[in-house]
Write a protein that holds these residues in place. Structure first.
Motif, PDB file in Angstrom:
ATOM      1  N   ILE A 225     -10.746  -5.966   9.550  1.00 45.37           N
ATOM      2  CA  ILE A 225      -9.411  -5.789   8.898  1.00 45.37           C
ATOM      3  C   ILE A 225      -8.357  -5.850   9.929  1.00 45.37           C
ATOM      4  CG2 ILE A 225      -9.761  -3.304   9.207  1.00 45.37           C
ATOM      5  CD1 ILE A 225      -7.973  -2.608   6.685  1.00 45.37           C
ATOM      6  N   SER A 226      -7.435  -6.787   9.734  1.00 48.75           N
ATOM      7  CA  SER A 226      -6.444  -7.164  10.575  1.00 48.75           C
ATOM      8  C   SER A 226      -5.379  -5.978  10.353  1.00 48.75           C
ATOM      9  CB  SER A 226      -5.762  -8.320  10.162  1.00 48.75           C
ATOM     10  OG  SER A 226      -5.033  -8.465   9.169  1.00 48.75           O
ATOM     11  N   ARG A 227      -4.255  -6.173  11.439  1.00 55.19           N
ATOM     12  CA  ARG A 227      -3.391  -5.074  11.238  1.00 55.19           C
ATOM     13  C   ARG A 227      -2.362  -5.136   9.900  1.00 55.19           C
ATOM     14  NH1 ARG A 227      -0.866  -0.671  14.562  1.00 55.19           N
ATOM     15  NH2 ARG A 227       0.467   0.220  12.972  1.00 55.19           N
ATOM     16  N   THR A 228      -2.168  -6.507   9.582  1.00 55.87           N
ATOM     17  CA  THR A 228      -1.328  -7.043   8.423  1.00 55.87           C
ATOM     18  C   THR A 228      -1.946  -6.400   7.262  1.00 55.87           C
ATOM     19  OG1 THR A 228      -0.724  -8.798   9.639  1.00 55.87           O
ATOM     20  CG2 THR A 228      -0.189  -8.654   7.296  1.00 55.87           C
ATOM     21  N   GLU A 229      -3.642  -6.612   7.160  1.00 63.08           N
ATOM     22  CA  GLU A 229      -3.977  -6.253   6.058  1.00 63.08           C
ATOM     23  C   GLU A 229      -4.413  -4.817   5.917  1.00 63.08           C
ATOM     24  OE1 GLU A 229      -6.917  -9.943   4.986  1.00 63.08           O
ATOM     25  OE2 GLU A 229      -7.484  -8.757   6.844  1.00 63.08           O
ATOM     26  N   PHE A 230      -4.478  -4.178   6.944  1.00 61.73           N
ATOM     27  CA  PHE A 230      -4.359  -2.558   6.989  1.00 61.73           C
ATOM     28  C   PHE A 230      -3.072  -2.165   6.561  1.00 61.73           C
ATOM     29  CE2 PHE A 230      -3.205   1.154   9.552  1.00 61.73           C
ATOM     30  CZ  PHE A 230      -4.326   2.077   9.062  1.00 61.73           C
ATOM     31  N   GLU A 231      -2.177  -2.518   6.801  1.00 60.49           N
ATOM     32  CA  GLU A 231      -0.700  -2.133   6.598  1.00 60.49           C
ATOM     33  C   GLU A 231      -0.683  -2.219   4.826  1.00 60.49           C
ATOM     34  OE1 GLU A 231       1.850  -0.664   8.224  1.00 60.49           O
ATOM     35  OE2 GLU A 231       0.813  -0.631  10.145  1.00 60.49           O
ATOM     36  N   ARG A 232      -1.021  -3.583   4.569  1.00 57.07           N
ATOM     37  CA  ARG A 232      -0.731  -3.673   3.135  1.00 57.07           C
ATOM     38  C   ARG A 232      -1.749  -2.678   2.321  1.00 57.07           C
ATOM     39  NH1 ARG A 232      -4.248  -6.763  -0.063  1.00 57.07           N
ATOM     40  NH2 ARG A 232      -5.205  -7.809   1.913  1.00 57.07           N
ATOM     41  N   ILE A 233      -2.976  -2.355   2.727  1.00 56.01           N
ATOM     42  CA  ILE A 233      -3.912  -1.205   2.173  1.00 56.01           C
ATOM     43  C   ILE A 233      -2.953   0.017   2.089  1.00 56.01           C
ATOM     44  CG2 ILE A 233      -5.995  -0.319   2.294  1.00 56.01           C
ATOM     45  CD1 ILE A 233      -6.185  -3.312   1.041  1.00 56.01           C
ATOM     46  N   LEU A 234      -2.707   0.208   3.116  1.00 60.32           N
ATOM     47  CA  LEU A 234      -1.867   1.517   3.304  1.00 60.32           C
ATOM     48  C   LEU A 234      -0.681   1.660   2.368  1.00 60.32           C
ATOM     49  CD1 LEU A 234      -1.252   2.704   7.007  1.00 60.32           C
ATOM     50  CD2 LEU A 234      -2.838   3.468   5.392  1.00 60.32           C
ATOM     51  N   GLU A 235      -0.126   0.460   2.020  1.00 62.22           N
ATOM     52  CA  GLU A 235       1.008   0.338   1.102  1.00 62.22           C
ATOM     53  C   GLU A 235       0.310   0.711  -0.272  1.00 62.22           C
ATOM     54  OE1 GLU A 235       4.297   0.253   1.164  1.00 62.22           O
ATOM     55  OE2 GLU A 235       3.611   0.867   3.240  1.00 62.22           O
ATOM     56  N   VAL A 236      -0.730   0.228  -0.675  1.00 63.07           N
ATOM     57  CA  VAL A 236      -1.293   0.145  -1.909  1.00 63.07           C
ATOM     58  C   VAL A 236      -1.791   1.387  -2.170  1.00 63.07           C
ATOM     59  CG1 VAL A 236      -3.614  -0.211  -3.165  1.00 63.07           C
ATOM     60  CG2 VAL A 236      -2.528  -2.035  -1.904  1.00 63.07           C
ATOM     61  N   LEU A 237      -2.087   2.516  -1.121  1.00 62.66           N
ATOM     62  CA  LEU A 237      -2.507   3.813  -1.021  1.00 62.66           C
ATOM     63  C   LEU A 237      -1.379   4.561  -1.473  1.00 62.66           C
ATOM     64  CD1 LEU A 237      -5.484   3.789   1.198  1.00 62.66           C
ATOM     65  CD2 LEU A 237      -5.537   3.934  -0.886  1.00 62.66           C
ATOM     66  N   ALA A 238      -0.139   4.316  -0.758  1.00 69.02           N
ATOM     67  CA  ALA A 238       0.843   4.994  -0.814  1.00 69.02           C
ATOM     68  C   ALA A 238       1.361   4.970  -2.189  1.00 69.02           C
ATOM     69  CB  ALA A 238       1.754   4.741  -0.008  1.00 69.02           C
ATOM     70  N   LYS A 239       1.312   3.680  -2.862  1.00 66.75           N
ATOM     71  CA  LYS A 239       1.964   3.480  -3.965  1.00 66.75           C
ATOM     72  C   LYS A 239       1.180   4.234  -5.226  1.00 66.75           C
ATOM     73  CE  LYS A 239       4.242  -0.395  -6.107  1.00 66.75           C
ATOM     74  NZ  LYS A 239       4.829  -1.512  -5.908  1.00 66.75           N
ATOM     75  N   ALA A 240      -0.410   4.183  -5.063  1.00 62.91           N
ATOM     76  CA  ALA A 240      -1.177   5.024  -5.902  1.00 62.91           C
ATOM     77  C   ALA A 240      -1.071   6.449  -5.632  1.00 62.91           C
ATOM     78  CB  ALA A 240      -2.738   4.531  -5.860  1.00 62.91           C
ATOM     79  N   GLU A 241      -0.394   7.056  -4.741  1.00 62.86           N
ATOM     80  CA  GLU A 241      -0.069   8.391  -4.291  1.00 62.86           C
ATOM     81  C   GLU A 241      -1.186   8.993  -3.720  1.00 62.86           C
ATOM     82  OE1 GLU A 241       2.150  10.208  -7.591  1.00 62.86           O
ATOM     83  OE2 GLU A 241       3.950   8.853  -7.000  1.00 62.86           O
ATOM     84  N   TRP A 242      -2.260   8.149  -3.176  1.00 63.95           N
ATOM     85  CA  TRP A 242      -3.328   8.791  -2.605  1.00 63.95           C
ATOM     86  C   TRP A 242      -2.876   9.201  -1.210  1.00 63.95           C
ATOM     87  CZ3 TRP A 242      -8.462   5.880  -3.727  1.00 63.95           C
ATOM     88  CH2 TRP A 242      -8.740   5.890  -5.084  1.00 63.95           C
ATOM     89  N   VAL A 243      -2.280   8.482  -0.669  1.00 62.32           N
ATOM     90  CA  VAL A 243      -1.672   9.085   0.826  1.00 62.32           C
ATOM     91  C   VAL A 243      -0.258   9.059   0.718  1.00 62.32           C
ATOM     92  CG1 VAL A 243      -3.621   7.752   1.968  1.00 62.32           C
ATOM     93  CG2 VAL A 243      -1.392   6.844   1.952  1.00 62.32           C
ATOM     94  N   LYS A 244       0.498   9.968   1.854  1.00 63.53           N
ATOM     95  CA  LYS A 244       1.840   9.961   1.984  1.00 63.53           C
ATOM     96  C   LYS A 244       1.984   9.292   3.463  1.00 63.53           C
ATOM     97  CE  LYS A 244       5.926  12.493   0.899  1.00 63.53           C
ATOM     98  NZ  LYS A 244       6.463  11.268   0.352  1.00 63.53           N
ATOM     99  N   ILE A 245       3.091   8.392   3.578  1.00 65.34           N
ATOM    100  CA  ILE A 245       3.315   8.012   4.858  1.00 65.34           C
ATOM    101  C   ILE A 245       4.699   8.457   5.379  1.00 65.34           C
ATOM    102  CG2 ILE A 245       3.785   5.644   6.256  1.00 65.34           C
ATOM    103  CD1 ILE A 245       2.373   4.229   4.127  1.00 65.34           C
ATOM    104  N   PHE A 246       4.551   9.113   6.491  1.00 62.32           N
ATOM    105  CA  PHE A 246       5.794   9.603   7.132  1.00 62.32           C
ATOM    106  C   PHE A 246       6.300   8.658   8.183  1.00 62.32           C
ATOM    107  CE2 PHE A 246       3.990  13.367   5.164  1.00 62.32           C
ATOM    108  CZ  PHE A 246       5.142  13.851   4.577  1.00 62.32           C
TER     109      PHE A 246
END
Ligand code: ADP
Ligand code: MG
Length: 614
Positions: free
Chosen positions: A537-558
């Motif tokens: 998992i590259s950093r770019t892909e990792f960031e994208r996955i975080l976005e997916v999770l934030a959008k699904a409201e599984w995580v919150k990014i501060f």
């Protein structure tokens, strides 16, 4: 010659006790007879009335809303000369042409005109033969110009594109800086400052510098109902083919593509020129080529233009259907200004913002390029004295200490903006104020902050238009979601979604597992830990996955930041939401990412696990 109608009306607006009715009547009559408009557009009448009654106004309305009329009409109604200060020769020429076509007496003085032409304009000004005089701000640094204006003061002074006066604005121009002082000498003329883009902070600055009082602000209409904003997460390498497929449809053109650099603009132009009727515009082109390309876009010879931010100020083309950002803009102000060029005819149009994690690094690069180390500025400042010296001499003296000529030039430009160096009209340099260092550092930090805000914009999950409206502090806005952006209406979005691949699902599971044992991790740290089990998992892909999770409201990014060596370093902390804590493995298949991002190549099957590690 002034028309009998104007002449007969003119004195009526000069009395000291004018009722709103008298002014209003006059304005309405002139609106039809002189400008050929049947009615005012939203807010125009209120502004014209205030200006017509001699009050100062800071007017912030979006591009295309019809701000020019707000100086032209009351200026004409009151008689005397309206002085207009405008940052670009092209804008000046354009306005003069439009005013002249209406039969009004408008002329201009700028560096593109001959000495004799300028002299004639000065004579016309002094003999009262002009209704409008347009100038570029640097004209004030020509000795004697201000005192010439003082001999017959203008009735009204208009500062167009007034955000250029603020160093917090996205398009700061050094020559605008001293305007406040100059204009003070032209009082009692009232001042009308116009801009399409000013955050509350920039508004404060404009008011302060032009010495306008707080009540003079009119901030209107940031909401643009007909622009559907769509964010598209896509790698830089895939952008050109995506642009092609969007703009292939005739209904999506005319279109502007904003590229983050000249180089990217050239690249996109090369890649797209055999596929679209496309022109190019950036500050690296010869002025004649720029003008030619701009024109062929305006008259429709080409219906796509790829450009840097240098393109578009004051461009009046109403039928632009699509504005694409092929990279993250440097600030929300700039971004809003650029998308505002879409759909001025009121018809549906789109603004597509392409971005990826990689864009943030590009920004860091820009910041370093545009804001050289303070040390470089100190070198130049140290070599200056009270006595004027030619720029070339200073350059020869200090250049060996610079990496490149560009760094020298950038440093000098910044030093000049912050008044550490003073340049006279012949290009001689002398020492300026020592406070340059403080304001330079402040501005540099501010720029960093603006870039961070822009990238936050790509990471929020709420109505895009509402986000912008709130950012600008439009108080009269009703606060409802726009209904057409990719957040309000994901199906209409330019970026269709796809489910996650098995590998991506594995990454999600890994992230969730780590957070379930230690919540609230910094993104960088979390990425490292995920890589322990999923090295692909590259950093770019990792960031994208975080976005997916934030959008699904599984995580919150501060979003947070810390200061290091005078720089503000942004970072993110990731927390599980209640929703995320309850998520089950079989829900992984419901997660969606942008279909524009291709699935990672190494499609290794992974076992998904949600359980705590160890
Ligand atoms: P801005 O400076 O706010 O970007 P402009 O002043 O250039 O906008 O106006 C945009 C367009 O709207 C111009 O073509 C202008 O002629 C037109 N316009 C302005 N006011 C009116 C009006 N009251 N009725 C019809 N058209 C108008
Ligand atoms: Mg304008």
């Amino acid at each position: 010659m002034i028309s009998p109608e104007t002449a007969s009306i003119e004195p009526s607006l000069k009395g000291p006790h004018l009722t709103s009715e008298v002014v209003s009547d006059t304005l309405r009559r002139l609106l039809r007879s002189k400008f050929g408009f049947q009615s005012f557009r939203n807010h125009q009448e209120e502004v014209c009335l205030k200006v017509g009654q001699g009050k100062d106004v800071l007017l912030v309305m979006p591009t295309g809303a019809g701000k020019s009329l707000c100086y032209q009409l009351p200026g004409l109604a009151r008689g005397g000369v309206t002085l207009v200060i405008s940052p670009l020769l092209a804008l000046i020429e354009d306005q003069v042409e439009k005013l002249s076509k209406l039969g009004l007496r408008a002329d201009r003085i700028h560096s593109g005109r001959s000495r004799e032409e300028s002299r004639q304009v000065c004579r016309d000004y002094l003999t009262g033969n002009l209704d409008f005089l347009l100038i570029a701000p640097e004209r004030f640094s020509v000795p004697g110009f201000l005192s010439l204006l003082q001999k017959r003061k203008p009735t009204l002074v208009t500062v167009d594109e007034a955000h250029c006066i603020s160093q917090w604005g996205h398009d700061f121009r050094p020559d605008y800086r001293a305007l406040g002082e100059h204009l003070e000498a032209l009082r009692p003329a009232n001042i009308l400052a116009l801009t399409a883009t000013a955050t509350p902070m920039v508004q404060d600055d404009i008011c302060k510098q032009l010495r306008l009082n707080q009540e003079s602000r009119l901030i209107h209409g940031f909401r643009r109902d007909n622009i559907a904003i769509q964010l598209m997460e896509i790698l830089p390498s895939q952008r050109s083919s995506m642009i092609e497929s969007i703009l292939k449809k005739e209904s999506q053109r005319p279109a502007i593509i904003y590229a983050p650099t000249r180089k990217v603009a050239e690249q996109l132009h090369d890649e797209l020129k055999s596929k679209l009727k496309i022109g190019i515009y950036h500050a690296g082109l010869q002025p004649s080529a720029r003008e030619k390309n701009q024109n062929s876009f305006l008259i429709g010879e080409v219906d796509v233009i790829v450009a840097t931010v240098a393109f578009g100020m004051g461009i009046d083309k109403s039928n632009i259907r699509t504005v694409i950002h092929a990279g993250l803009p440097g600030s929300i102000e700039g971004y809003y200004q650029e998308i505002g060029r879409a759909g001025r005819d009121g018809k549906p149009s789109r603004a597509i913002l392409m971005h990826s994690y990689a864009d943030q690094r590009t920004h860091q690069f820009f910041l370093e390029r545009d804001y050289p180390e303070t040390n470089f500025l100190r070198q130049i400042y140290g070599s200056l004295s009270e006595d004027k010296k030619p720029t070339e001499l200073i350059k020869a003296e200090v250049l060996p200490q610079f990496k490149t000529v560009e760094v020298f030039e950038k440093s000098l430009e910044k030093l000049r903006i912050h008044r550490g160096a003073v340049v006279d009209f012949e290009g001689n340099l002398s020492k300026g104020v020592a406070s340059w260092e403080k304001t330079y550092m402040e501005q540099k930090r501010h720029k960093e902050k603006m870039a961070v805000q822009m990238s936050h914009f790509t990471q929020t999950h709420s109505c895009r238009m509402l986000g912008l409206v709130n950012y600008f502090g439009d108080q009269k806005d009703e606060g409802t979601p726009c209904g057409v952006c990719d957040d309000c209406d994901p199906l209409a979005g330019a970026s269709p979604l796809r489910t996650l691949t098995r590998e991506e699902q594995g990454w999600v599971a890994e992230i969730m597992a780590i957070l379930s044992t230690s919540d609230g991790k910094a993104a960088g740290r979390l990425h490292k830990e995920v890589m322990d089990n999923a090295p692909s998992i590259s950093r770019t892909e990792f960031e994208r996955i975080l976005e997916v999770l934030a959008k699904a409201e599984w995580v919150k990014i501060f979003h947070e930041s810390f200061e290091k060596d005078g720089k503000s370093i942004p970072y993110k902390t990731i927390f599980l939401t209640t929703r995320g804590k309850k998520a089950k493995a079989d829900e992984l298949s419901q997660l969606k990412t942008s279909a524009a991002v291709s699935a990672p190549k190494s499609a290794k099957k992974r076992k998904t696990r949600f359980k705590k590690r160890r």
